[in-house]
Design a protein around this motif. Structure first.
Motif, PDB file in Angstrom:
ATOM      1  N   ALA A 121       0.973  -0.911  -0.218  1.00  0.00           N
ATOM      2  CA  ALA A 121      -0.461  -0.218   0.135  1.00  0.00           C
ATOM      3  C   ALA A 121       0.344   1.518  -0.477  1.00  0.00           C
ATOM      4  N   PRO A 122       1.204   2.108  -1.103  1.00  0.00           N
ATOM      5  CA  PRO A 122       2.219   2.786  -1.537  1.00  0.00           C
ATOM      6  C   PRO A 122       2.064   4.064  -0.960  1.00  0.00           C
ATOM      7  N   GLU A 123       0.640   3.508  -1.619  1.00  0.00           N
ATOM      8  CA  GLU A 123      -0.411   5.402  -0.959  1.00  0.00           C
ATOM      9  C   GLU A 123      -0.584   5.266   0.899  1.00  0.00           C
ATOM     10  N   ALA A 124       0.042   4.356   1.686  1.00  0.00           N
ATOM     11  CA  ALA A 124      -0.466   4.626   2.745  1.00  0.00           C
ATOM     12  C   ALA A 124       0.421   5.417   3.518  1.00  0.00           C
ATOM     13  N   GLY A 125      -0.168   6.202   4.464  1.00  0.00           N
ATOM     14  CA  GLY A 125       0.675   7.411   5.489  1.00  0.00           C
ATOM     15  C   GLY A 125       0.931   6.930   6.711  1.00  0.00           C
ATOM     16  N   PHE A 141      -3.964  -4.555  11.892  1.00  0.00           N
ATOM     17  CA  PHE A 141      -3.085  -4.152  11.327  1.00  0.00           C
ATOM     18  C   PHE A 141      -4.230  -3.111   9.717  1.00  0.00           C
ATOM     19  N   ALA A 142      -3.919  -2.282   9.710  1.00  0.00           N
ATOM     20  CA  ALA A 142      -4.845  -1.441   9.139  1.00  0.00           C
ATOM     21  C   ALA A 142      -3.885   0.249   8.145  1.00  0.00           C
ATOM     22  N   ALA A 143      -4.236  -0.229   6.755  1.00  0.00           N
ATOM     23  CA  ALA A 143      -3.447   1.032   6.673  1.00  0.00           C
ATOM     24  C   ALA A 143      -3.913   2.506   6.347  1.00  0.00           C
ATOM     25  N   LEU A 144      -3.775   3.110   6.540  1.00  0.00           N
ATOM     26  CA  LEU A 144      -4.322   4.297   6.106  1.00  0.00           C
ATOM     27  C   LEU A 144      -4.052   5.073   5.695  1.00  0.00           C
ATOM     28  N   ARG A 204      10.142  -3.090  -3.679  1.00  0.00           N
ATOM     29  CA  ARG A 204      11.349  -3.599  -3.918  1.00  0.00           C
ATOM     30  C   ARG A 204      11.524  -4.934  -4.458  1.00  0.00           C
ATOM     31  N   ALA A 205      12.446  -5.637  -4.712  1.00  0.00           N
ATOM     32  CA  ALA A 205      12.772  -6.593  -5.365  1.00  0.00           C
ATOM     33  C   ALA A 205      11.947  -8.025  -4.665  1.00  0.00           C
ATOM     34  N   LEU A 206      12.243  -7.701  -3.143  1.00  0.00           N
ATOM     35  CA  LEU A 206      11.719  -8.624  -2.074  1.00  0.00           C
ATOM     36  C   LEU A 206      11.084  -8.134  -1.470  1.00  0.00           C
ATOM     37  N   ALA A 207       9.449  -7.796  -1.698  1.00  0.00           N
ATOM     38  CA  ALA A 207       8.029  -7.284  -1.485  1.00  0.00           C
ATOM     39  C   ALA A 207       7.422  -8.316  -0.511  1.00  0.00           C
ATOM     40  N   ILE A 208       7.591  -8.291   0.310  1.00  0.00           N
ATOM     41  CA  ILE A 208       6.681  -8.816   1.373  1.00  0.00           C
ATOM     42  C   ILE A 208       4.777  -9.094   0.628  1.00  0.00           C
ATOM     43  N   ASP A 209       4.510 -10.163  -0.093  1.00  0.00           N
ATOM     44  CA  ASP A 209       3.366  -9.936  -0.792  1.00  0.00           C
ATOM     45  C   ASP A 209       2.112 -10.779   0.398  1.00  0.00           C
ATOM     46  N   ALA A 210       1.327 -10.950  -0.603  1.00  0.00           N
ATOM     47  CA  ALA A 210       0.046 -11.993   0.491  1.00  0.00           C
ATOM     48  C   ALA A 210       0.673 -13.662   0.159  1.00  0.00           C
ATOM     49  N   VAL A 211       1.256 -14.016  -1.334  1.00  0.00           N
ATOM     50  CA  VAL A 211       2.138 -15.389  -0.703  1.00  0.00           C
ATOM     51  C   VAL A 211       3.036 -15.363   0.228  1.00  0.00           C
ATOM     52  N   ALA A 212       3.994 -14.122   0.387  1.00  0.00           N
ATOM     53  CA  ALA A 212       4.955 -14.556   1.148  1.00  0.00           C
ATOM     54  C   ALA A 212       4.376 -14.565   2.838  1.00  0.00           C
ATOM     55  N   LEU A 213       3.668 -13.652   3.053  1.00  0.00           N
ATOM     56  CA  LEU A 213       3.160 -13.978   4.603  1.00  0.00           C
ATOM     57  C   LEU A 213       1.869 -15.063   4.711  1.00  0.00           C
ATOM     58  N   GLN A 214       1.206 -15.250   3.565  1.00  0.00           N
ATOM     59  CA  GLN A 214       0.550 -16.317   3.888  1.00  0.00           C
ATOM     60  C   GLN A 214       1.347 -17.355   4.179  1.00  0.00           C
ATOM     61  N   SER A 215       2.637 -17.749   3.007  1.00  0.00           N
ATOM     62  CA  SER A 215       3.557 -18.769   3.487  1.00  0.00           C
ATOM     63  C   SER A 215       3.962 -19.096   4.539  1.00  0.00           C
ATOM     64  N   ASP A 249      -5.438  -3.737   2.039  1.00  0.00           N
ATOM     65  CA  ASP A 249      -5.566  -2.374   3.027  1.00  0.00           C
ATOM     66  C   ASP A 249      -5.430  -3.156   4.840  1.00  0.00           C
ATOM     67  N   SER A 250      -5.597  -4.653   5.161  1.00  0.00           N
ATOM     68  CA  SER A 250      -5.668  -4.988   6.908  1.00  0.00           C
ATOM     69  C   SER A 250      -4.969  -6.272   6.702  1.00  0.00           C
ATOM     70  N   VAL A 251      -4.328  -6.364   7.859  1.00  0.00           N
ATOM     71  CA  VAL A 251      -4.325  -7.884   8.038  1.00  0.00           C
ATOM     72  C   VAL A 251      -4.389  -8.432  10.109  1.00  0.00           C
ATOM     73  N   ARG A 252      -5.092  -9.363  10.039  1.00  0.00           N
ATOM     74  CA  ARG A 252      -5.520  -9.974  11.363  1.00  0.00           C
ATOM     75  C   ARG A 252      -5.094 -11.250  11.281  1.00  0.00           C
ATOM     76  N   PHE A 253      -4.295 -11.001  12.917  1.00  0.00           N
ATOM     77  CA  PHE A 253      -4.133 -12.950  13.245  1.00  0.00           C
ATOM     78  C   PHE A 253      -4.375 -13.032  14.638  1.00  0.00           C
ATOM     79  N   SER A 254      -4.657 -14.071  15.225  1.00  0.00           N
ATOM     80  CA  SER A 254      -4.761 -14.718  16.606  1.00  0.00           C
ATOM     81  C   SER A 254      -2.698 -15.380  16.750  1.00  0.00           C
ATOM     82  N   LEU A 255      -3.476 -14.793  18.193  1.00  0.00           N
ATOM     83  CA  LEU A 255      -1.762 -15.015  18.686  1.00  0.00           C
ATOM     84  C   LEU A 255      -1.692 -15.995  18.832  1.00  0.00           C
ATOM     85  N   GLY A 256      -2.848 -16.765  19.205  1.00  0.00           N
ATOM     86  CA  GLY A 256      -2.358 -18.106  19.880  1.00  0.00           C
ATOM     87  C   GLY A 256      -2.454 -19.343  17.729  1.00  0.00           C
TER      88      GLY A 256
END
Length: 225
Positions: free
Chosen positions: A152-156, A170-173, A191-202, A216-223
């Motif tokens: 989200a390069p437009e995120a501030g 996590f939410a990009a504003l 970045r050549a090694l950007a963290i995309d959806a596939v990378a984060l899901q893996s 523009d958002s990510v959610r996860f449980s700590l368990g």
């Protein structure tokens, strides 16, 4: 061609390496700062020893300073073990996880014109539950930040808030038009090694966590599980 379990593990290992690489500047700074103080204190001690009369009180003060900085340096070196998934740790509270990861990445994100905002509800509490696998949670947290930063390069700003009693969101504003800085934006090249959806899901699957991704958002449980 279908990806084998071994290949998926290598993908996750590559993502962890990239995240550690991004955190290294902050880790290096934390370990280099005591060294600078130690060098200055030793220089002052040499000058005092070269003087005709030695100020014992001042010398003891310098030695105390060196001793304290050596302790900080040793602690910083030992903290590198916290990044090893194979190391058994005592777990971590949600508030401590947020505080440590934000401290690691705030300066780097600020340089790219992205601020990190933490909800007041994530302040440490006396009954804050400790979650196991602190190293895994740290990688997952940094992965979520990297995903929103890279995608989200437009995120501030990226806002981190509690998602129920056991999760994080996590939410990009969007950045305000009046706040756009072309100099900072010029350094936001893909970045050549950007963290995309596939990378984060893996990464999440390899660590044993479920994660919910949107653009523009990510959610996860700590368990885990």
């Amino acid at each position: 061609m279908k990806t084998s379990p071994g290949a998926r593990s290598w993908i996750a290992a590559g993502v962890r390496h990239e995240l550690l690489t991004r955190a290294l500047p902050a880790l290096r700074h934390d370990m280099a700062a005591p060294v600078s103080v130690i060098r200055m204190a030793l220089l002052m001690l040499k000058r005092q020893l070269a003087a005709e009369t030695i100020d014992r009180a001042a010398s003891e003060e310098r030695m105390g300073l060196v001793d304290g900085q050596v302790s900080e340096l040793v602690e910083g070196i030992r903290s590198l073990r916290d990044w090893e998934l194979a190391t058994t740790d005592d777990g971590i509270t949600r508030a401590a996880l947020v505080a440590r990861c934000v401290a690691l990445m705030r300066a780097a994100f600020d340089l790219h014109g992205v601020s990190l905002e933490v909800d007041d509800a994530l302040a440490a509490g006396e009954d804050d539950k400790r979650w196991p696998a602190a190293a895994a949670l740290r990688y997952l947290f940094l992965g979520a930040l990297g995903y929103l930063h890279d995608g989200a390069p437009e995120a501030g700003a990226i806002r981190i808030e509690a998602d129920g009693a056991e999760g994080l969101r996590f939410a990009a504003l969007p950045r305000e038009a009046s706040a756009v800085n072309p100099v900072l934006d010029a350094h936001r090249a893909p970045r050549a090694l950007a963290i995309d959806a596939v990378a984060l899901q893996s990464l999440a699957e390899d660590l044993g966590y479920r994660i919910a991704l949107e653009r523009d958002s990510v959610r996860f449980s700590l368990g885990a599980g």
